[in-house]
Design a protein around this motif. Structure first.
Motif, PDB file in Angstrom:
ATOM      1  N   SER A 119      84.090  93.730 -59.498  1.00 17.51           N
ATOM      2  CA  SER A 119      83.784  94.743 -58.492  1.00 17.51           C
ATOM      3  C   SER A 119      84.901  95.768 -58.410  1.00 17.51           C
ATOM      4  O   SER A 119      84.657  96.962 -58.301  1.00 17.51           O
ATOM      5  CB  SER A 119      83.534  94.086 -57.134  1.00 17.51           C
ATOM      6  OG  SER A 119      84.722  93.959 -56.415  1.00 17.51           O
TER       7      SER A 119
ATOM      8  N   MET B 122      80.698 108.251 -68.557  1.00 14.98           N
ATOM      9  CA  MET B 122      79.570 108.311 -67.616  1.00 14.98           C
ATOM     10  C   MET B 122      79.383 109.724 -67.098  1.00 14.98           C
ATOM     11  O   MET B 122      78.277 110.243 -67.030  1.00 14.98           O
ATOM     12  CB  MET B 122      79.817 107.374 -66.428  1.00 14.98           C
ATOM     13  CG  MET B 122      79.545 105.914 -66.721  1.00 14.98           C
ATOM     14  SD  MET B 122      80.099 104.880 -65.333  1.00 14.98           S
ATOM     15  CE  MET B 122      78.762 105.175 -64.148  1.00 14.98           C
TER      16      MET B 122
ATOM     17  N   VAL C 119      74.694 102.597 -66.848  1.00 15.42           N
ATOM     18  CA  VAL C 119      74.950 101.440 -65.974  1.00 15.42           C
ATOM     19  C   VAL C 119      75.682 100.350 -66.765  1.00 15.42           C
ATOM     20  O   VAL C 119      76.613  99.707 -66.271  1.00 15.42           O
ATOM     21  CB  VAL C 119      73.625 100.880 -65.403  1.00 15.42           C
ATOM     22  CG1 VAL C 119      73.853  99.546 -64.712  1.00 15.42           C
ATOM     23  CG2 VAL C 119      73.005 101.871 -64.430  1.00 15.42           C
TER      24      VAL C 119
ATOM     25  N   ASP D 265      81.974 109.619 -60.289  1.00 13.85           N
ATOM     26  CA  ASP D 265      81.527 110.532 -59.231  1.00 13.85           C
ATOM     27  C   ASP D 265      82.266 111.855 -59.302  1.00 13.85           C
ATOM     28  O   ASP D 265      81.675 112.928 -59.289  1.00 13.85           O
ATOM     29  CB  ASP D 265      81.858 109.906 -57.869  1.00 13.85           C
ATOM     30  CG  ASP D 265      80.645 109.282 -57.218  1.00 13.85           C
ATOM     31  OD1 ASP D 265      79.579 109.309 -57.842  1.00 13.85           O
ATOM     32  OD2 ASP D 265      80.777 108.777 -56.093  1.00 13.85           O
TER      33      ASP D 265
ATOM     34  N   ILE E 226      70.261 106.357 -68.549  1.00 14.92           N
ATOM     35  CA  ILE E 226      70.684 105.757 -67.276  1.00 14.92           C
ATOM     36  C   ILE E 226      71.050 104.290 -67.488  1.00 14.92           C
ATOM     37  O   ILE E 226      72.078 103.815 -66.999  1.00 14.92           O
ATOM     38  CB  ILE E 226      69.566 105.924 -66.217  1.00 14.92           C
ATOM     39  CG1 ILE E 226      69.431 107.403 -65.861  1.00 14.92           C
ATOM     40  CG2 ILE E 226      69.871 105.101 -64.975  1.00 14.92           C
ATOM     41  CD1 ILE E 226      68.257 107.739 -64.978  1.00 14.92           C
TER      42      ILE E 226
ATOM     43  N   LEU F 110      76.205  97.561 -57.537  1.00 15.08           N
ATOM     44  CA  LEU F 110      76.575  96.260 -58.117  1.00 15.08           C
ATOM     45  C   LEU F 110      78.017  95.913 -57.752  1.00 15.08           C
ATOM     46  O   LEU F 110      78.338  94.761 -57.437  1.00 15.08           O
ATOM     47  CB  LEU F 110      76.408  96.279 -59.639  1.00 15.08           C
ATOM     48  CG  LEU F 110      74.986  96.494 -60.184  1.00 15.08           C
ATOM     49  CD1 LEU F 110      75.010  96.543 -61.719  1.00 15.08           C
ATOM     50  CD2 LEU F 110      74.037  95.402 -59.724  1.00 15.08           C
ATOM     51  N   ALA F 111      78.899  96.925 -57.784  1.00 15.54           N
ATOM     52  CA  ALA F 111      80.311  96.678 -57.479  1.00 15.54           C
ATOM     53  C   ALA F 111      80.467  96.160 -56.047  1.00 15.54           C
ATOM     54  O   ALA F 111      81.147  95.160 -55.807  1.00 15.54           O
ATOM     55  CB  ALA F 111      81.123  97.953 -57.674  1.00 15.54           C
TER      56      ALA F 111
ATOM     57  N   SER G 258      77.104 108.354 -53.562  1.00 18.19           N
ATOM     58  CA  SER G 258      77.192 108.450 -55.017  1.00 18.19           C
ATOM     59  C   SER G 258      75.839 108.804 -55.630  1.00 18.19           C
ATOM     60  O   SER G 258      75.750 109.026 -56.836  1.00 18.19           O
ATOM     61  CB  SER G 258      77.746 107.165 -55.615  1.00 18.19           C
ATOM     62  OG  SER G 258      76.828 106.119 -55.444  1.00 18.19           O
TER      63      SER G 258
ATOM     64  N   ALA H  68      72.790 106.254 -62.212  1.00 15.30           N
ATOM     65  CA  ALA H  68      73.631 105.239 -62.855  1.00 15.30           C
ATOM     66  C   ALA H  68      74.871 104.949 -62.013  1.00 15.30           C
ATOM     67  O   ALA H  68      75.213 103.781 -61.786  1.00 15.30           O
ATOM     68  CB  ALA H  68      74.033 105.698 -64.253  1.00 15.30           C
ATOM     69  N   THR H  69      75.545 105.998 -61.548  1.00 13.79           N
ATOM     70  CA  THR H  69      76.719 105.766 -60.708  1.00 13.79           C
ATOM     71  C   THR H  69      76.327 105.006 -59.449  1.00 13.79           C
ATOM     72  O   THR H  69      77.061 104.123 -58.997  1.00 13.79           O
ATOM     73  CB  THR H  69      77.375 107.102 -60.290  1.00 13.79           C
ATOM     74  OG1 THR H  69      76.675 108.171 -60.884  1.00 13.79           O
ATOM     75  CG2 THR H  69      78.818 107.139 -60.682  1.00 13.79           C
TER      76      THR H  69
ATOM     77  N   MET I 188      79.246  92.611 -55.687  1.00 11.99           N
ATOM     78  CA  MET I 188      80.175  91.589 -56.183  1.00 11.99           C
ATOM     79  C   MET I 188      81.359  91.431 -55.239  1.00 11.99           C
ATOM     80  O   MET I 188      81.811  90.318 -54.972  1.00 11.99           O
ATOM     81  CB  MET I 188      80.661  91.972 -57.571  1.00 11.99           C
ATOM     82  CG  MET I 188      79.549  91.887 -58.595  1.00 11.99           C
ATOM     83  SD  MET I 188      80.187  91.828 -60.275  1.00 11.99           S
ATOM     84  CE  MET I 188      78.652  91.640 -61.182  1.00 11.99           C
TER      85      MET I 188
ATOM     86  N   VAL J  72      73.860 102.851 -59.059  1.00 14.80           N
ATOM     87  CA  VAL J  72      73.625 101.429 -59.382  1.00 14.80           C
ATOM     88  C   VAL J  72      74.949 100.713 -59.633  1.00 14.80           C
ATOM     89  O   VAL J  72      75.171  99.598 -59.148  1.00 14.80           O
ATOM     90  CB  VAL J  72      72.679 101.284 -60.596  1.00 14.80           C
ATOM     91  CG1 VAL J  72      72.608  99.846 -61.070  1.00 14.80           C
ATOM     92  CG2 VAL J  72      71.295 101.793 -60.239  1.00 14.80           C
ATOM     93  N   VAL J  73      75.856 101.381 -60.376  1.00 12.01           N
ATOM     94  CA  VAL J  73      77.150 100.754 -60.656  1.00 12.01           C
ATOM     95  C   VAL J  73      77.892 100.485 -59.346  1.00 12.01           C
ATOM     96  O   VAL J  73      78.434  99.394 -59.126  1.00 12.01           O
ATOM     97  CB  VAL J  73      78.000 101.642 -61.596  1.00 12.01           C
ATOM     98  CG1 VAL J  73      79.433 101.152 -61.654  1.00 12.01           C
ATOM     99  CG2 VAL J  73      77.397 101.639 -62.992  1.00 12.01           C
ATOM    100  N   ASN J  74      77.881 101.468 -58.444  1.00  7.50           N
ATOM    101  CA  ASN J  74      78.545 101.249 -57.161  1.00  7.50           C
ATOM    102  C   ASN J  74      77.863 100.145 -56.363  1.00  7.50           C
ATOM    103  O   ASN J  74      78.526  99.345 -55.706  1.00  7.50           O
ATOM    104  CB  ASN J  74      78.562 102.544 -56.347  1.00  7.50           C
ATOM    105  CG  ASN J  74      79.707 103.437 -56.761  1.00  7.50           C
ATOM    106  OD1 ASN J  74      80.779 102.960 -57.117  1.00  7.50           O
ATOM    107  ND2 ASN J  74      79.491 104.739 -56.737  1.00  7.50           N
TER     108      ASN J  74
ATOM    109  N   ILE K 226      84.594  97.940 -61.917  1.00  8.62           N
ATOM    110  CA  ILE K 226      83.459  98.862 -62.061  1.00  8.62           C
ATOM    111  C   ILE K 226      83.376  99.791 -60.859  1.00  8.62           C
ATOM    112  O   ILE K 226      82.912 100.915 -60.982  1.00  8.62           O
ATOM    113  CB  ILE K 226      82.108  98.152 -62.343  1.00  8.62           C
ATOM    114  CG1 ILE K 226      81.610  97.341 -61.163  1.00  8.62           C
ATOM    115  CG2 ILE K 226      82.176  97.285 -63.578  1.00  8.62           C
ATOM    116  CD1 ILE K 226      80.215  96.756 -61.406  1.00  8.62           C
TER     117      ILE K 226
END
Lengths: 709, 709
Positions: free
Chosen positions: A546, A205, A669, A557, A665, B394-395, B381, B387-388, B398, B390-392, A549
């Motif tokens: 969670s 990433m 993700v 980051d 992107i 989503l994390a 982030s 992308a980071t 969850m 969105v990943v964070n 990811i």
């Protein structure tokens, strides 16, 4: 009656053949030209990085190992466990780590050779080397899986048959200790898979975002210092993690089936036969894999001059089909020979399982291949920006859970009904469980195709970093594309079989509880504890996802910040960049990221067991299985589809458009979903089950004393 | 013994008071200045757009309505349903649509008035108008909820007590028909919520992406022609959808509790009392809401000159606390009065439920408010790209499922154990279910706060579109911020209570099956059909989410393409843009998007019932509940946190940075999760249950005839 002694020795013969061939293949690769000094230098850097990571991870695993062995030791002292569990756990964990190391070594010694061949001799020879190296890896895994399961079975069989006169009681001890052995393999796989997954995706990433999106560099541009870490990631995640994962799945399926065979045939004449059967099917799988490998090598060597991606793809796909077909045919005779014609229905339910695995693989293909509507639509939606693309990707990923779930439901019901007349539910599950073994018996071949991908990927990285002409990179990219379709189907087989194995393990746990003469009511409308267990189980995959990811996101980051700094310096000529810092960053992140999940995976079944009793634990296992299965497929396919949507845009030559940026992107993700959290779901599901089985007696005792259930 | 006649009339008195006050409040708002002609023009455009959408949706609903009434009619003919079910279904659906229309009308008549007040008189007066209008909406909902449930109860009570001599049998008919009534409400809510959700988010995503990201325009810039559709979306989604949803939840909880009361007290002296109790608690909730509304109006009128966001936030939060506290106190006496001191434990388990709801609300706040770590980290982030982020996002989403799930598990176990001595599991569930009624009795107040947000939002839109000085927009933005915290907690209450209601409905279904004298084994280790039902249930939320967010994604695609075209023309002076095309695009998308889910939600419980029998249906309900609950919280919090991360970056004055662009992408990904799919989970869970209950006899008959279960 079949000759038991011969059957008991057979897996060892299979293991030996696998090992000899693996050595031959490795030697064949070793004879090829290693490439230019610059290639060798980069290949070495990847090797050193991978080794550094694995060493670090082995240290963490050692700490967990010691703590767990002490806990198991205490359980042995208080009589909740037999002492052979201690060495069994150790070999389960140790072999898994070992093949991780060897796989990494094979991949890193072959990658520069593939690059060189791609430059000098073209696609055919490059494929030949990559495939041979991968086959060595795959067969080695076969060796370990067959040897390890057969070794423990034979040792324990000999030991307990001597010391315990009642054969049923003796076998009960055998299968119980075999479970400890799989815990070792599963636990190692969990670490290798999630740690490797965090490593590889954080590096990927970070490298992709700063390199491709921000700085406009190509993939693996030599000026991007995070690239080495990215290539290391391919080895520790996609090779080491994948191999440990597959070993765990296969061994887990064998032993879950043995446990169910014991339960279904307990006390009968066929008890031992039913336990040996899954090992024989696995041996057949190894032989079938070898057959397919030779056929592919033969075809590839004939193509050498005029190889194309579509021809080679068809070849690997044919190889998979041959393997599966051979296993099915061999299974038919094996089942008849070992259990007799009365149990033919077991073959049919096993065949149903294999077909289901294939179907799941096909559905995976449909949802992630750019020839089909979902991926095409996702790549279309790049036109309206990254957010719409991601939303569409997530939507298709969720949609893709439907058909696989219905397939598993179908095969489950089919197996139950086909075995209904002859026996009880355990027999049905034994049949289903055999199908998981049949599916996973293709592992040596499947791993060959799987490991082949990262080798090709690495060789492409080396081509870019050594600034070879672009056509070399194009050749390695083609090489990479060859295995994709087959690997996608292979992944489907893995997911499907994991669900079935987990189902079998859930039943094994339940039967173990019954062996304790406990009456457990699993009615969630009568006992709120069952509902509470189910609820906890359904939630666990969300929690683990969670954690995993989140770890990737946080590490990415840091990679981004560092890469930005270094690239700035490199572009302005101030420094040459320091690839090692990235390896350090992501290694630390991976290390930290696996500790909490590692503890939880052991603690949760125990805590739930103490608070909610054995019924709650069965519910926990089922809840985790159902929700984890859906999550795994959702994440794998959402990530896979977005990855291929990006590739499609690149193939169409739109690499410098806003659509491409949007698709990068989306890919980014999807990456931690498909490669970090997704694959770890299978292991989570199974570890929860085996830990529950292992601690069942202890936990039930504690729970009873504390809460008077 | 309490006076039953008095209790039966009480809800009507509550409904009357609510209605009178709603009319007074609406009249008060009507007297305020409508604003400049340009403001009125835009307000009208929003009104016309909203009405056009609602009319279109009403047409689709009418088709479904007619088909369903015919199917129900056939069931009546064959004796599977009583005829009063037909009108009950009609009013359930009709009232829901009606308050959607009225709510939309109140909001669109008040929005320009709020803008005008914000410009001329400042925050305090603007808040006063928005709050008064919202209160009219909230109280109207109270009127409908109280009147409708009480009306049907009284009518049916009178009718069946006259025609059936056995009181238990009479009541059984009453509660069965009440279920049909909630199906109407739930089904309307499903359409309003998902249709509105698709509309609002497709418009929002499209408008934001093209406007903010591509063209660099501010939110609601008058040059962005998709803005009107976006503002219409606020009304049809956040007002119409939200109100229908809340009405459904409240009415659903009341009737599920009545059903359980009937089951728990069947044949006893307290049977009718237990059925009346939830309506009385609801009436108490309406009165408590009125109390809180007056207190807030009083405080706001005193602040008028020097109002600040934090003071006003504290005020609304205090209002919520007052409402809940008043309900709890009133419940205590109500339970004692209606059921006598022997059933005090019901109050305690209801109190546990209310506390759980509050806790879930607090957890929501922690995971989505920018003062806490998750949202802060997500906004951090943004530095390393979309992308980071969105990943964070989503994390964290969850992760946020953990504590709410544990809370629900806790309250469930608590309620069972507290009622254990006195009675069976049905009594425990009656207690838990009462807590859902208590939580939802705050609805008139909660809706006031909820509807207040979109009004403030709309008024901000009008301010921007009429090019008022930026400080006016800042005032309306503050106004918008006031309700957020309270609304977040309110949402938590809704989610928590929905889970509990669904649990109660699951039990109601199960009990209905028992009434049929069917022995159903719900043991998922003994009967594969139970496992299959669970599996299907766990997967359903994934499928529905994919259908809904997929519809949003596809519609947003079209909005983006059209907006790009129009903005280009507007910027180059070629045209003035045509906002209506957007309304047409998203209306059509919403329409299409709800048809498949609408059919499935009725078909699935029936199909599962026929194939897997009643046990499979119970499992389906439970599976849907567990996985839907986790999905709902995941999506609500992931979306909420990314939304607030974006707002935080904006508040820090970084609106034109790459971080802001990243956060807009995150917000846009989160939007359909939090506002389209997330809220529909509650309705999905409940509709599956009530449809199953309604068709139980028919399906069990069919299943038995077809498969001989």
């Amino acid at each position: 009656m079949p000759n038991l002694m011969f059957l008991r020795i057979l897996p060892f013969i299979g293991a030996l053949i696998c090992m000899l061939l693996a050595i031959v293949f490795a030697a064949m690769v070793g004879k090829k030209n290693r490439g230019t000094p610059r290639m060798v230098e980069i290949s070495n850097a990847i090797f050193v990085g991978s080794r550094a990571y694995l060493n670090q991870q082995a240290r963490i695993m050692a700490i967990f190992f010691i703590v767990l062995e002490i806990l198991f030791g205490i359980m042995v002292i208080f009589g909740y466990l037999q002492w052979p569990s201690l060495p069994a756990f150790a070999t389960g964990m140790g072999f898994s780590l070992l093949i991780g190391y060897i796989g990494m070594w094979i991949s890193t010694t072959s990658n520069s050779r593939v690059t060189y061949a791609a430059q000098k001799k073209g696609l055919g020879e490059a494929m030949n080397i990559a495939f041979t190296a991968a086959a060595a890896s795959g067969l080695l895994l076969g060796t370990v899986a067959l040897f390890d399961t057969a070794f423990w079975f034979n040792i324990l069989y000999w030991f307990y048959n001597r010391s315990i006169p009642d054969p049923a009681l003796a076998m009960e001890n055998v299968v119980n200790i075999l479970i400890t052995f799989t815990i070792g393999a599963s636990f190692a796989a969990f670490f290798m898979r999630t740690g490797g997954g965090i490593f590889t995706k954080a590096a990927d990433m970070g490298a992709d975002y700063v390199g491709k999106v921000e700085s406009g560099l190509a993939e693996d541009d030599y000026r991007n210092p995070a690239t080495i870490a990215d290539n290391v990631g391919d080895n520790v995640g996609d090779v080491g993690g994948m191999k440990a994962d597959s070993l765990e799945s296969w061994v887990g399926a064998i032993i879950a089936t043995e446990f169910l065979g014991f339960l279904a045939f307990k006390g009968s004449q066929l008890m031992v036969n039913s336990i040996i059967l899954p090992m024989i099917i696995s041996t057949a799988g190894a032989i079938a894999s070898i057959l397919a490998i030779f056929i592919i090598k033969l075809i590839v060597s004939r193509y050498r001059e005029n190889a194309t991606v579509s021809k080679l793809t068809a070849t690997t796909l044919a190889g998979l089909l041959i393997t599966v077909l051979a296993i099915v045919i061999l299974s038919y005779f094996t089942v008849r020979y070992i259990l007799g014609p009365d149990y033919n229905f077991l073959f049919w339910s096993s065949l149903g399982g294999v077909l289901a695995g294939f179907l799941i693989g096909l559905f995976t293909l449909i949802y992630t291949d750019s020839r089909y509507r979902p991926t095409r639509n996702i790549s279309e939606s790049a036109k309206s920006g990254p957010a719409t693309l991601v939303v569409n990707g997530l939507a298709y990923g969720m949609e893709s859970t439907l058909l696989p779930a219905l397939t598993v439901i179908g095969v489950m019901l089919f197996s139950f009904y086909i075995s209904r007349g002859s026996s009880d539910i355990k027999m049905g599950l034994y049949g289903v469980s055999l199908s998981a073994v049949s599916m996973l018996a293709v592992t040596p071949f499947a791993i060959t195709i799987d490991v082949y991908g990262p080798i090709a990927d690495n060789s492409g990285g080396i081509a870019s970093m050594t600034e070879l002409p672009p056509e070399v990179r194009r050749t390695t990219d083609k090489l990479d594309a060859v295995g994709n379709t087959t690997a996608a189907i292979g992944k489907g087989l893995l997911i499907g079989s994991a669900a079935i194995t987990a189902l079998a393990l859930g039943q094994s746990y339940f039967s173990k509880i019954e062996l304790l003469n406990l009456q457990v009511l699993l009615d969630f409308m009568k006992d709120p504890k069952i509902l509470a267990g189910l609820f906890t189980g359904v939630m666990l995959p969300f929690l683990f996802t969670s954690l995993l990811i989140g770890a990737v996101g946080r590490a990415a980051d840091k990679v981004v910040v560092e890469a930005r700094r270094q690239i700035k310096d490199i572009m302005s000529g101030k420094s040459k960049g320091d690839p090692k810092t990235f390896i350090t960053i992501v290694t630390r992140a991976a290390q930290r990221g696996i500790i909490a999940p590692g503890i939880m995976i052991f603690a949760i079944p125990v805590i739930v067991g103490i608070l909610l009793g054995p019924g709650g634990v069965v519910a926990l296992i089922i809840g985790t299985l159902l929700s984890g299965f859906a999550q795994a497929i959702f994440m794998a396919n959402a990530g896979g589809a977005m990855d291929n949507a990006k590739k499609k845009i690149e193939e169409e030559g739109r690499s410098n458009t806003p659509e491409h940026a949007a698709s990068v992107i989306g890919d980014t993700v999807g990456d931690p979903l498909k490669d970090t959290a997704g694959p770890s779901m299978n292991i989570l599901i199974k570890l929860i089950s085996v830990v529950a089985i292992e601690t069942a007696v202890l936990v039930t005792d504690l729970s009873g004393r504390l809460f008077h259930f």
